[in-house]
Design an enzyme around this catalytic site. Structure first.
Site, short mmCIF file in Angstrom:
data_model
loop_
_atom_site.label_atom_id
_atom_site.label_comp_id
_atom_site.label_asym_id
_atom_site.label_seq_id
_atom_site.Cartn_x
_atom_site.Cartn_y
_atom_site.Cartn_z
N ARG A 61 -16.62 -7.76 15.19
CA ARG A 61 -16.96 -7.99 16.61
C ARG A 61 -17.51 -6.70 17.23
NH1 ARG A 61 -11.38 -6.85 16.29
NH2 ARG A 61 -10.93 -4.89 17.36
N GLU B 261 0.84 -1.21 0.00
CA GLU B 261 0.00 0.00 0.00
C GLU B 261 0.86 1.24 0.00
OE1 GLU B 261 -2.68 -0.01 3.36
OE2 GLU B 261 -4.14 -1.26 2.30
N ASN C 207 -13.62 -4.96 11.25
CA ASN C 207 -13.70 -5.78 12.46
C ASN C 207 -15.12 -6.32 12.59
OD1 ASN C 207 -11.03 -5.06 13.11
ND2 ASN C 207 -11.78 -3.16 14.00
C1 MV4 Z 1 -1.31 2.04 7.44
C2 MV4 Z 1 -0.60 3.18 7.86
C3 MV4 Z 1 -0.18 4.06 6.89
N1 MV4 Z 1 -0.43 3.81 5.59
N2 MV4 Z 1 -1.53 1.84 6.13
C4 MV4 Z 1 -1.57 -0.07 11.72
C5 MV4 Z 1 -2.47 -1.14 12.19
C6 MV4 Z 1 -3.26 -1.60 11.03
N3 MV4 Z 1 -4.62 -1.74 11.42
C7 MV4 Z 1 -3.06 -0.57 9.99
N4 MV4 Z 1 -2.02 0.31 10.44
C8 MV4 Z 1 -1.54 1.30 9.65
N5 MV4 Z 1 -1.77 1.14 8.32
C9 MV4 Z 1 -1.09 2.70 5.23
N6 MV4 Z 1 -1.31 2.47 3.95
C10 MV4 Z 1 -0.39 3.38 9.23
C11 MV4 Z 1 -0.85 2.42 10.14
C12 MV4 Z 1 -0.60 2.73 11.53
C13 MV4 Z 1 -1.65 3.00 12.42
C14 MV4 Z 1 -2.97 2.94 12.02
C15 MV4 Z 1 -4.00 3.19 12.90
C16 MV4 Z 1 -3.70 3.57 14.20
C17 MV4 Z 1 -2.40 3.64 14.63
C18 MV4 Z 1 -1.36 3.36 13.75
C19 MV4 Z 1 -0.05 3.44 14.19
C20 MV4 Z 1 0.96 3.15 13.32
C21 MV4 Z 1 0.69 2.79 11.99
#
Ligand code: MV4
Length: 448
Positions: free
Chosen positions: A291, A200, A289
């Site tokens: 749940r 991504e 999710n």
């Molecule tokens: C991302 C992102 C930046 N760009 N995807 C972290 C957990 C997973 N659910 C998805 N996550 C992320 N995906 C793209 N394309 C940054 C994160 C991320 C994050 C997302 C939500 C809440 C906290 C976070 C902390 C670090 C990275």
């Protein structure tokens, strides 16, 4: 409606489910480990049954023991809460094969959303905006390099079986990409037994905004707005709020209708949450999710609904008790997660609750199963309660939260409560001006 529901969980969510059952006149069975014999929900339940030793794999994750517990007690349905078996498609399927009802979505939808590549492809097909990236999985370095060159760096390698941040690697240039792929694959293989990965575009400063959905088996699908869960540490949410300080009512309606339409096309049943990253006014789907979530009470506060009750109703084949037009958000809600942890290092700190005083008053809700003299066992998650505040506006919500934090006392173990007293005085928090990296940056600045 069911006569009797078995609660296959512990802690505050087990008590939350028990309360919904009591409000509906449904009898309850608390299925618990030996470590939870003294738990509050076990005492309050109509019946309790021990399903195994402390280790979750032998108790709360023990499917044969839970089926046996249903057969011994005559429970017709199982509420899995969050965590444990709540997103195990196999559990939903096995219950059904035993003539029991899983209070949650259909096994096929749990399975579909567990595969992050399939989930993303499905959402894209159903008209939900997704993060730019590879179409499906990545099979070779050459393919990854081609996709990344097309969309530009930085890019993020994610595990198909991942979620919650495990097995993710950022590559800031073509030079870094092969190694990011190899590391992500190895971590995914070790953690999930599946090394499938996808690519991504890496969003650098998004917010985490999730939309709450609900569907019954009569074709009714509604959304209940969003929750802003950007305040996280190591992929653990710390504080959540609704509505998001970043959205306008028009944006809420638009994204809500988009996801409700997608879920309607899927034939989904029950509660669901669609997670987005939100940056520069745009939403990007990341995961769904299947749940009830820890932070559901902020949605309950502003929409004045009981989401666990609705889960039980729709699992029993009843209609949702509201329509989209009935759902008008009122005011603002904030949830603080109270963990038995050192508030600076976040090291878990189980032990005896020597003194406990609950906060109260208008707009204050405490979801917790602790009591004075309770010993927090060391075997499980450190969440011991959630403080949920509701008020007419965000500013009043913060004032009321300050009051509740001044009243609550939990003595005997360290908790994350002091963290919230500091956070609510911070100008960025007061302004609602934060992204997914804000909390980690702030914590780092505190220790310097
Ligand atoms: C991302 C992102 C930046 N760009 N995807 C972290 C957990 C997973 N659910 C998805 N996550 C992320 N995906 C793209 N394309 C940054 C994160 C991320 C994050 C997302 C939500 C809440 C906290 C976070 C902390 C670090 C990275």
């Amino acid at each position: 409606m069911f006569d009797k529901i078995l609660i296959a969980n512990r802690g505050e969510i087990a008590l939350r489910i028990l309360r919904a059952c009591k409000d509906m006149g449904v009898r309850t069975v608390a299925a618990h480990s030996t470590a939870d014999a003294e738990a509050m929900h076990v005492r309050f339940a109509d019946e309790s049954i021990c399903i195994g030793p402390p280790s979750a794999t032998q108790s709360y994750l023990n499917i044969p023991a839970l089926i046996t517990a249903c057969e011994l007690t005559g429970a017709q349905a199982v509420h899995p809460g969050y965590g444990f078996l709540s997103e195990k498609a196999e559990f939903a399927q096995i219950l059904e094969e035993h003539g029991l009802t899983f209070i949650g979505p259909k096994a096929e939808h749990i399975r579909l959303m567990g595969d992050k590549i399939a989930a993303k492809e499905t959402m894209r097909r159903l008209g939900v905006p997704v993060v730019p990236g590879s179409e499906g999985g990545i099979d070779s370095d050459a393919e990854a390099l081609a996709v990344a060159a097309e969309m530009g760096y930085p890019v993020l390698v994610k595990a198909a079986a991942g979620g919650g941040g495990r097995g993710m690697k950022v590559a800031r240039s073509a030079e870094e990409l092969p190694r990011a792929l190899a590391t992500a694959r190895a971590e995914a293989k070790a953690a999930f037994g599946d090394d499938a990965v996808y690519l991504e575009k890496y969003l650098q400063k998004p917010r985490h905004i999730e939309v709450q959905l609900f569907a019954d088996s009569h074709g009714n699908v509604v959304h209940l707005g969003e929750r802003d869960c950007s305040l996280q540490r190591r992929h653990q949410k710390v504080m959540e709020e609704s509505p998001s300080p970043a959205l306008t009512p028009a944006q809420r309606e638009e994204i809500g209708e988009t996801v409700a339409s997608a879920i309607r096309q899927l034939g989904y049943l029950g509660a669901g949450t669609i997670e987005f990253l939100y940056e520069d006014g745009r939403f990007y789907f990341i995961e769904m999710n299947t749940r009830i979530q820890v932070e559901h009470p902020v949605t309950e506060a502003i929409y004045d609904v009981d989401l666990v009750r609705e889960q039980i109703r729709v699992a029993a084949g009843e209609k949702l008790s509201f329509r989209q037009k009935d759902l008008k958000p009122r005011g603002h809600a904030i949830e603080c997660r109270i963990n038995a942890e050192n508030p600076k290092t976040f090291v878990p700190n189980p032990g005896l609750i020597k003194y406990f005083h609950a906060p109260g008053g208008l707009g204050v809700r405490l979801d917790s199963a602790i009591y004075e003299g309770y010993r927090i066992p060391p075997y499980y998650d450190s969440l011991i309660g959630k403080l949920i505040i509701h008020a007419d506006s965000r500013a009043e919500c913060l004032m009321r939260l300050r009051r509740a934090l001044s009243e609550i006392v939990v003595d005997g173990v360290n908790t994350t409560l002091p963290l919230f007293e500091e956070l609510i005085e911070n100008p960025d928090i007061q302004a609602g001006d934060y992204d997914i990296h804000w909390l980690e940056r702030w914590l780092a600045s505190q220790t310097e």
